[in-house]
Design an enzyme around this catalytic site. Structure first.
Site, mmCIF file in Angstrom:
data_model
loop_
_atom_site.group_PDB
_atom_site.id
_atom_site.type_symbol
_atom_site.label_atom_id
_atom_site.label_comp_id
_atom_site.label_asym_id
_atom_site.label_seq_id
_atom_site.Cartn_x
_atom_site.Cartn_y
_atom_site.Cartn_z
ATOM 1 N N LYS A 201 -4.026 -5.835 -19.652
ATOM 2 C CA LYS A 201 -3.871 -7.212 -20.091
ATOM 3 C C LYS A 201 -4.720 -8.077 -19.158
ATOM 4 C CE LYS A 201 -1.442 -10.827 -21.785
ATOM 5 N NZ LYS A 201 -1.785 -11.216 -23.136
ATOM 6 N N LYS A 237 -16.008 -11.064 -4.439
ATOM 7 C CA LYS A 237 -15.404 -11.902 -3.403
ATOM 8 C C LYS A 237 -16.444 -12.742 -2.660
ATOM 9 C CE LYS A 237 -12.109 -8.191 -2.977
ATOM 10 N NZ LYS A 237 -11.831 -6.911 -2.278
ATOM 11 N N ARG A 292 -12.023 3.016 1.804
ATOM 12 C CA ARG A 292 -13.066 2.824 2.824
ATOM 13 C C ARG A 292 -12.735 1.570 3.634
ATOM 14 N NH1 ARG A 292 -14.858 -1.696 0.139
ATOM 15 N NH2 ARG A 292 -15.010 -1.426 -2.106
HETATM 16 P P1 ADP Z 1 -13.738 -3.825 -8.795
HETATM 17 O O1 ADP Z 1 -13.333 -2.469 -8.361
HETATM 18 O O2 ADP Z 1 -14.936 -3.810 -9.677
HETATM 19 O O3 ADP Z 1 -13.823 -4.797 -7.659
HETATM 20 P P2 ADP Z 1 -11.055 -4.731 -9.487
HETATM 21 O O4 ADP Z 1 -10.158 -3.947 -10.360
HETATM 22 O O5 ADP Z 1 -10.794 -4.697 -8.032
HETATM 23 O O6 ADP Z 1 -12.577 -4.335 -9.788
HETATM 24 O O7 ADP Z 1 -11.054 -6.238 -9.950
HETATM 25 C C1 ADP Z 1 -11.925 -7.197 -9.394
HETATM 26 C C2 ADP Z 1 -11.490 -8.577 -9.807
HETATM 27 O O8 ADP Z 1 -11.468 -8.691 -11.244
HETATM 28 C C3 ADP Z 1 -10.092 -8.982 -9.384
HETATM 29 O O9 ADP Z 1 -10.049 -9.469 -8.074
HETATM 30 C C4 ADP Z 1 -9.765 -10.062 -10.401
HETATM 31 O O10 ADP Z 1 -10.412 -11.279 -10.090
HETATM 32 C C5 ADP Z 1 -10.394 -9.505 -11.662
HETATM 33 N N1 ADP Z 1 -9.418 -8.708 -12.434
HETATM 34 C C6 ADP Z 1 -9.209 -7.373 -12.358
HETATM 35 N N2 ADP Z 1 -8.218 -6.987 -13.197
HETATM 36 C C7 ADP Z 1 -7.796 -8.105 -13.831
HETATM 37 C C8 ADP Z 1 -6.802 -8.387 -14.848
HETATM 38 N N3 ADP Z 1 -6.060 -7.424 -15.379
HETATM 39 N N4 ADP Z 1 -6.648 -9.666 -15.236
HETATM 40 C C9 ADP Z 1 -7.411 -10.663 -14.722
HETATM 41 N N5 ADP Z 1 -8.358 -10.470 -13.794
HETATM 42 C C10 ADP Z 1 -8.554 -9.207 -13.340
#
Ligand code: ADP
Length: 453
Positions: A201, A237, A292
């Site tokens: 979601k 970030k 990591r």
């Molecule tokens: P990556 O491994 O590419 O960094 P992440 O799963 O850590 O991907 O997600 C990175 C960012 O994407 C999160 O910090 C958030 O801002 C956004 N994000 C990830 N999942 C969701 C979600 N289910 N709903 C809204 N935003 C999300």
């Protein structure tokens, strides 16, 4: 403790690891590509070997060349830093078969947690909340539509092998889901060699809260509290801080406990991070693990007083962590700004080239982790981050004031950077009051999120 290790990375993190090793009395072997030949930080290593031409796949990602350098350099262990080979299970396997310690988690833990879908399933099994979504991988379009109707649009298609903000696509309706699904699978296959995707979601306006884990090989798994990495541009970030603002203590404890539970169950050792999203109602959801050291590790070091790189090396060498959980506390507030050689006026296009002038801020509570200097040429082949500006102060207000003056002091000419944007963000009322969610920076850039100071 090791006598000598190889650093399979470049730039600021290579320098960060060299610094930790020098303080530990461990000798270092650096490696560099032709694009990094002559970089000043290489002189701080005990030895440095060229491992190939500029493209990362021919140098920093070339496992045989790195292993050859490790053999010639006669090292006992390899520190991978972040990016490049840091989360590559095959590399860990090769290190093991060459009897070189990998400074990171065990192979099995990396494989389990590095696969986002498997990590999500582990969390579900342990009762750690995950974002509502598919129960495992998506096999076909029909299944994707069924899941989307069950959880409701918008949904996020995520690559199981994804990372770094890549391999994610939002779909708002049936039609979009059908076309995005195909594209997401093709993109995941091209970028990660694995087309597997799952659905989540898409949460509206969450915050990104992650927990630093440190675990030794004697069964001790500790957390070093949270970082707030909500301020992002396109899921990448930009500003990180610790502790997270407006996070109720009970929720903070629950998230940290869940992170420890996941790490323990996965048999994790070394430094690692469990990432969560927190929605507007204060619900937290595990999203992924990073097996990591992370770019933003310094904010945790500042508030806990624990040198994460040194402890990564010590636990890899078999040392025990000397603390019990209750002995680890946070003190004060730390912020980190990523300084990128990018042009904010041209859609943040990377801006490599020669740095003509550089004045680095200093004074109480300021740390600048960077390998660059006046005359340094930022190569076009790698990440555009050229440094990290970190501050640490007793209170949030003082930390913001400190970052503002440090950003004002930081002077870089020759390449375009994100410094001007960061200066504006640290004067924006919405940011100052910690009232942000993951859409904050994109709205700020669009001119819609500027609150009065
Ligand atoms: P990556 O491994 O590419 O960094 P992440 O799963 O850590 O991907 O997600 C990175 C960012 O994407 C999160 O910090 C958030 O801002 C956004 N994000 C990830 N999942 C969701 C979600 N289910 N709903 C809204 N935003 C999300």
């Amino acid at each position: 403790m090791y006598k000598r290790i190889l650093i399979a990375n470049r730039g600021e993190i290579a320098l960060r690891i060299i610094r930790a090793c020098r303080e530990l009395g461990v000798e270092t072997v650096a490696v560099y590509s032709e694009a990094d030949r002559g970089a000043q930080y290489l002189r701080l290593a005990d030895e440095a070997y060229c491992i190939g031409p500029a493209p990362a796949r021919d140098s920093y990602l070339d496992i045989p060349r790195i292993i050859a350098a490790a053999e010639v350099g006669n090292v006992e262990a390899i520190h991978p830093g972040y990016g490049f080979l840091a989360e590559n299970a095959h590399f860990v396997d090769v290190c093991q078969s060459c009897q070189i310690d990998f400074i990171g988690p065990p192979l099995e833990a990396m494989k389990l947690l590095g696969d986002k879908n498997q990590a999500r399933q582990l969390a579900s099994r342990l009762g750690v909340p995950v974002v509502p979504g598919s129960d495992g991988l998506i096999e076909d379009e029909q299944q994707a539509l069924e899941v989307a109707h069950q959880i409701g649009f918008p949904v996020l298609i995520k690559a199981s092998a994804g990372g770094g903000g890549r391999g994610m696509r939002v779909a708002a309706n049936d039609l979009a889901l059908k076309s995005e699904l195909q594209q997401a699978q093709a993109e995941a296959k091209a970028a990660f060699g694995n087309p597997a995707v799952y659905l989540e979601k898409y949460l509206e306006g969450p915050r990104h809260i992650e927990v630093q884990i440190l675990a030794d090989r004697h069964g001790h798994v500790l957390h070093l509290y949270e970082r707030d990495c909500t301020v992002q541009r396109r899921h990448q970030k930009v500003i990180e801080l610790s502790p997270a603002p407006h996070l109720p203590e009970e929720l903070r404890q629950a998230i940290c406990q869940d992170a420890v539970k996941l790490a323990r169950e996965a048999g994790y050792t070394s430094a690692g991070t469990m990432e969560f999203l927190v929605d507007r109602h204060g619900n937290h959801y595990f999203i992924e693990a990073n097996t990591r050291i992370q770019v933003e590790h310094p904010v945790t070091e500042m508030v806990t007083g624990v040198d994460l790189i040194k402890w990564q090396i010590r636990v890899a060498a078999g040392e025990k962590l000397p603390w019990k959980q209750h002995q680890l506390q946070t003190r004060g507030v730390s912020f980190e700004c990523r300084i990128n050689a990018e042009d904010p006026e041209r859609n943040f296009q990377p801006c490599p080239g020669r740095i003509d002038e550089l004045f680095v801020p200093g004074g109480p509570g300021v740390r600048f982790d960077s390998h660059v200097h006046a005359g340094y040429v930022v190569p076009p082949h790698y990440d555009s981050m050229i440094g990290k500006l970190i501050v640490h102060q007793p209170t949030r207000e003082e930390a913001i004031a400190c970052m503002r003056r440090a950003l004002d002091e930081l002077h870089i000419t020759g390449v375009r950077t994100t410094v001007g944007l960061l200066r504006r963000v640290f004067r924006d009322g919405t940011f100052i009051h910690g009232q942000f969610d993951t859409s904050y920076l994109d709205r700020f850039l669009a001119g819609g999120a500027c609150g009065e100071e």
